[in-house]
Enzyme design. Structure first.
Site, short mmCIF file in Angstrom:
data_model
loop_
_atom_site.label_atom_id
_atom_site.label_comp_id
_atom_site.label_asym_id
_atom_site.label_seq_id
_atom_site.Cartn_x
_atom_site.Cartn_y
_atom_site.Cartn_z
N SER A 175 46.31 36.64 39.14
CA SER A 175 45.47 37.22 40.19
C SER A 175 45.06 36.22 41.27
O SER A 175 45.90 35.64 41.92
CB SER A 175 44.27 37.87 39.50
OG SER A 175 43.43 38.48 40.42
N ASP A 187 47.25 39.35 43.47
CA ASP A 187 48.08 40.40 42.85
C ASP A 187 47.76 41.78 43.40
O ASP A 187 48.15 42.80 42.82
CB ASP A 187 47.99 40.35 41.32
CG ASP A 187 46.58 40.61 40.82
OD1 ASP A 187 45.62 40.43 41.60
OD2 ASP A 187 46.42 40.99 39.64
N ASP A 216 45.03 43.68 43.61
CA ASP A 216 44.17 44.69 43.00
C ASP A 216 42.73 44.60 43.50
O ASP A 216 41.85 45.32 43.02
CB ASP A 216 44.23 44.66 41.46
CG ASP A 216 43.74 43.35 40.87
OD1 ASP A 216 43.42 42.42 41.63
OD2 ASP A 216 43.70 43.26 39.62
N GLU A 261 33.69 46.59 41.62
CA GLU A 261 33.01 45.32 41.46
C GLU A 261 32.72 44.82 42.87
O GLU A 261 33.47 45.14 43.81
CB GLU A 261 33.92 44.32 40.74
CG GLU A 261 34.19 44.71 39.30
CD GLU A 261 34.90 43.62 38.52
OE1 GLU A 261 34.41 43.25 37.46
OE2 GLU A 261 35.95 43.12 38.97
N ARG A 263 26.00 34.25 33.14
CA ARG A 263 26.90 34.75 32.07
C ARG A 263 28.11 33.83 31.96
O ARG A 263 28.50 33.19 32.94
CB ARG A 263 27.35 36.19 32.37
CG ARG A 263 28.01 36.34 33.72
CD ARG A 263 28.55 37.74 33.93
NE ARG A 263 29.84 37.92 33.29
CZ ARG A 263 31.01 37.51 33.80
NH1 ARG A 263 31.06 36.89 34.98
NH2 ARG A 263 32.12 37.72 33.15
N SER A 311 31.86 33.01 32.09
CA SER A 311 33.03 33.63 32.73
C SER A 311 34.03 34.03 31.65
O SER A 311 34.14 33.37 30.62
CB SER A 311 33.66 32.64 33.69
OG SER A 311 35.00 32.99 33.93
N GLY A 312 34.78 35.08 31.91
CA GLY A 312 35.83 35.48 30.98
C GLY A 312 37.20 34.97 31.43
O GLY A 312 38.19 35.18 30.75
#
Ligand code: NG1
Ligand code: ZN
Length: 544
Positions: A64, A278, A280, A370, A496, A498-499
Site C-alpha cells: 500500500s 495500491d 484503495d 477512515e 494505540r 500500529s498494526g
C-alpha cells in the site's frame, strides 16, 4: 496434501532464522528482503482457505502506502472481504513456523478448521508495481501449485480490483464480470448514466487532477479513462514514469503532512486528489486564492456521500436506515456535523477497514471511511433489490432519484474501499449538486490535529478499549492522557499500537494547531515514559 513436496519447495523460500512477523491490520508488511517465505506460505494458506470455504480466495501482493523497499501480502475472503480473524491467527502461526515445524502447522490448521483436503481449490493473485512484487507473486503461485491447486494470476491490479474479482467469481458473475474490462465497464456505465443527468454544463466538473503516488492507480486509470471520458477528463500526476512509489506523494503523504504532493501543479481553487500506492485510498484538496492548502479527507468524503444518499432517499420517500462508521481518527468536527446537523447516526470502530466494513453491513446503507480516505458505501441486498424495483416503477422526480440511486449502488465498490470508484462517486455528486470544492470543504471546519509516532521496545505493552479511545495498559497512562487533555479546549487524544509499523501512534486535536501540536507532544512523552520508549525522547520539533 503432498507434505514432502511442501517441505522441498519451502527450502527455496527459506524463512530467515528467528524472524517473527504478524498478520496485522492489512496482512503482513515488512522490508521486502524478509518476505519471500511469507509469500510461499500464504499461497499454501490460501489453498486451505479455498478448500474450506469452497470458494475462490484472493492473494494481493502489496504494501500500500509503505515505502517502495517494503512489501506485503493479504488474503481476500469469498465475498471480497478481509480474511476472517481466526484465519489471521493461522496466517501468523504458519508464517512464523520454523522449517521443521511447517508440515505439523499445516496439518494442524487443516484439522482445526475441518478442511476437506479432497475439495478443489482456486486462488486468484494480484500485485502492485513494486520491484519485488512480480517475484513475490511467483512465490505465492509456488505455494498454490505445490498443493495441486488451480490459480489465475491477474498480474498488475489495484487492491480493490482484486477484491472486486474475488466477489464477482464467488457470486457467479452477478456482481459483475471478473475481468479488468468488466470492472471498467460496470463503473463507467454507472458514472456516465449519472453525469448525463447533470443540468449545469459548467466545464468546472469536467476535469480533475489526480496524483497517483507513482503506483498502480496510474496504470489502471490510464487504461480506464476512455471509458468515462464523456463525463470526466483526468490529468495524471506522479504516474510512475519518473518518481519513486509513495515518495513525497500519494494520499498518505498528503494526509499526514497536510501538504500537496511533489510534482502537482495546482492553480487556485482547482480540484485535485491523491491515491495511495495500491489505489484503495483517496483524499481531495485545493489551494485557495491566497495559496492556502485545504485538505478534504475521508471524513468529509463520508459526509458528502451520506448527505447525498439521504437526500435521494427523502426524494423517493423511503425510510431506510443509514449509518456512518468512523474510527477514533475521525475529526471531532465531522462527528459533530454528522450527528447534530445531518442527524445521521455515527459509530466508531477499531482502526482497520475490516472493522468498519463489518459494522457498515449492519445497516440498510452503511457509509464507512477512515480519515485517511479508505472507505466505501455498502447497500444491503434487500435495499439493492428494492431500489432496482423502484427505479422501474416510479416516475417523475421520484423515478429520477431512484435511477440515480441505482447507478450510485453500481458505482460503489461493495467489496472494499476503492480510490477509482470513490473518485467517480465524488465527481458525480459534485456535478449533480453543482458544488464547488470550496463549498464542499465549507460543510464544516476541521479541528486542528496532529498525528505522531513513538518508538517503543515492544508495542504490545499498550492495550486499549472503547474502539481504541482508552488505554488499558500500561497502568497510569490513561490517567496521564486524560489530565493532559483537560488542559486544552475542544481537545481529545488517544494512543494505540500500529498494526502495520513497529510504533505507537499518537493522535491529538484541539482548538488551535499550536495546542494540538503541544498536546500530541505531551502525550508522546507520556507514552515514551510509561510504555518503554526507545531512541530519542520526543522533542517539540517532533511535530510538523
Ligand atoms: P495502522 O498502522 O494500524 O495505524 C494504518 C492506518 C489504517 C489502515 C492501515 C492499513 C492510520 C492511522 N492507520 O494502520 O487506517 O489504513 O494502515 O493500510 O491511518
Ligand atoms: Zn492502500
Amino acid at each position: 496434501m503432498d507434505l514432502d513436496a511442501v517441505t522441498k519447495h519451502s527450502t527455496l523460500h527459506a524463512k530467515p532464522n528467528g524472524l517473527i512477523l504478524q498478520y496485522g491490520t492489512a496482512g503482513f508488511r515488512a522490508n521486502a528482503e524478509h518476505l519471500d517465505h511469507i509469500m510461499y506460505r500464504m499461497g499454501l494458506l490460501a489453498v486451505l482457505r479455498s478448500k474450506q470455504t469452497k470458494s475462490t480466495i484472493g492473494v494481493m501482493v502489496t504494501a500500500s502506502h509503505n515505502p517502495e523497499e517494503d512489501n506485503g501480502v493479504k488474503l481476500i475472503d469469498p465475498l471480497g472481504e478481509m480474511l476472517a480473524p481466526s484465519w489471521e491467527e493461522h496466517a501468523t502461526c504458519l508464517a512464523n513456523a520454523e522449517e521443521q515445524d511447517l508440515q505439523r502447522v499445516l496439518v494442524g490448521i487443516s484439522e482445526s478448521e475441518a478442511v476437506d483436503l479432497q475439495q478443489d481449490a482456486f486462488v486468484v493473485i494480484g500485485r502492485d508495481t513494486r520491484p519485488s512484487s512480480e517475484k513475490f507473486s511467483q512465490s505465492v503461485i509456488d505455494g498454490v501449485t505445490v498443493l495441486g491447486s488451480q490459480f489465475h494470476d491477474y498480474g498488475l491490479l489495484t487492491t480493490p480490483q482484486l477484491h472486486y474479482m474475488v466477489y464477482c467469481r464467488n457470486t457467479s458473475g452477478q456482481y459483475g464480470k471478473a475481468t479488468t474490462e468488466g470492472y471498467y465497464q460496470k463503473l463507467s456505465k454507472a458514472f456516465v448514466a449519472l453525469t448525463k443527468q447533470v443540468s449545469c454544463s459548467g466545464d468546472e466538473y469536467r476535469s480533475l487532477k489526480v496524483d497517483c503516488a507513482n503506483g498502480i492507480g496510474a496504470l489502471k486509470l490510464k487504461e480506464m479513462q476512455h471509458y468515462f471520458s464523456q463525463g470526466l477528463s483526468v490529468q495524471l500526476y506522479n504516474d510512475g514514469t519518473k518518481g519513486k512509489l509513495n515518495h513525497l506523494c500519494g494520499a498518505d503523504f498528503v494526509k499526514s503532512h497536510q501538504k500537496p504532493p511533489e510534482g502537482m501543479e495546482m492553480k487556485p481553487n482547482e480540484r485535485c486528489c491523491s491515491f495511495d500506492g495500491d489505489a484503495d485510498r483517496i483524499v481531495y484538496y485545493y489551494r485557495n486564492e491566497d495559496g492556502q492548502f485545504h485538505l478534504i479527507d475521508g471524513d468529509k468524503i463520508a459526509t458528502l456521500i451520506s448527505s447525498f444518499l439521504k437526500e435521494l432517499l427523502l426524494e423517493i420517500g423511503e425510510n431506510l436506515n443509514i449509518g456512518v462508521v468512523q474510527t477514533a481518527y475521525a475529526n471531532g468536527s465531522s462527528t459533530r456535523y454528522l450527528e447534530e446537523v445531518m442527524k445521521v447516526p455515527v459509530y466508531c470502530t477499531k482502526t482497520g477497514v475490516k472493522h468498519l466494513h463489518h459494522k457498515a453491513q449492519e445497516f440498510d446503507i452503511g457509509v464507512y471511511f477512515e480519515a485517511n480516505g479508505h472507505g466505501t458505501a455498502l447497500f444491503s441486498k434487500a435495499v439493492e433489490m428494492k431500489i432496482k424495483q423502484l427505479a422501474k416503477e416510479l416516475e417523475g422526480d421520484k423515478g429520477k432519484a431512484a435511477k440515480m440511486l441505482e447507478n450510485v449502488i453500481d458505482l460503489f465498490n461493495q467489496a472494499a474501499g476503492d480510490a477509482i470508484s470513490d473518485m467517480l462517486v465524488i465527481e458525480a455528486i459534485l456535478a449533480l449538486k453543482g458544488l464547488t470544492v470550496q463549498q464542499w470543504d465549507a460543510l464544516y471546519m476541521d479541528l486542528p490535529n496532529r498525528q505522531l509516532k513513538v518508538k517503543v521496545a515492544d508495542r504490545r505493552v499498550i492495550s486499549t478499549t472503547d474502539a481504541e479511545r482508552q488505554v488499558v495498559t500500561p497502568p497510569g497512562l490513561q490517567e496521564m492522557i486524560s489530565d493532559l487533555v483537560k488542559k486544552y479546549k475542544l481537545s481529545r487524544a488517544f494512543v494505540r499500537p500500529s498494526g502495520t509499523e513497529d510504533v505507537i501512534r499518537v493522535y491529538a486535536e484541539a482548538d488551535s494547531q499550536e495546542n494540538a501540536d503541544s498536546l500530541a507532544h505531551e502525550v508522546s512523552l507520556a507514552v515514551f515514559q510509561l510504555a518503554g520508549g526507545i531512541g530519542e525522547r520526543p522533542t517539540p520539533s517532533f511535530c510538523g
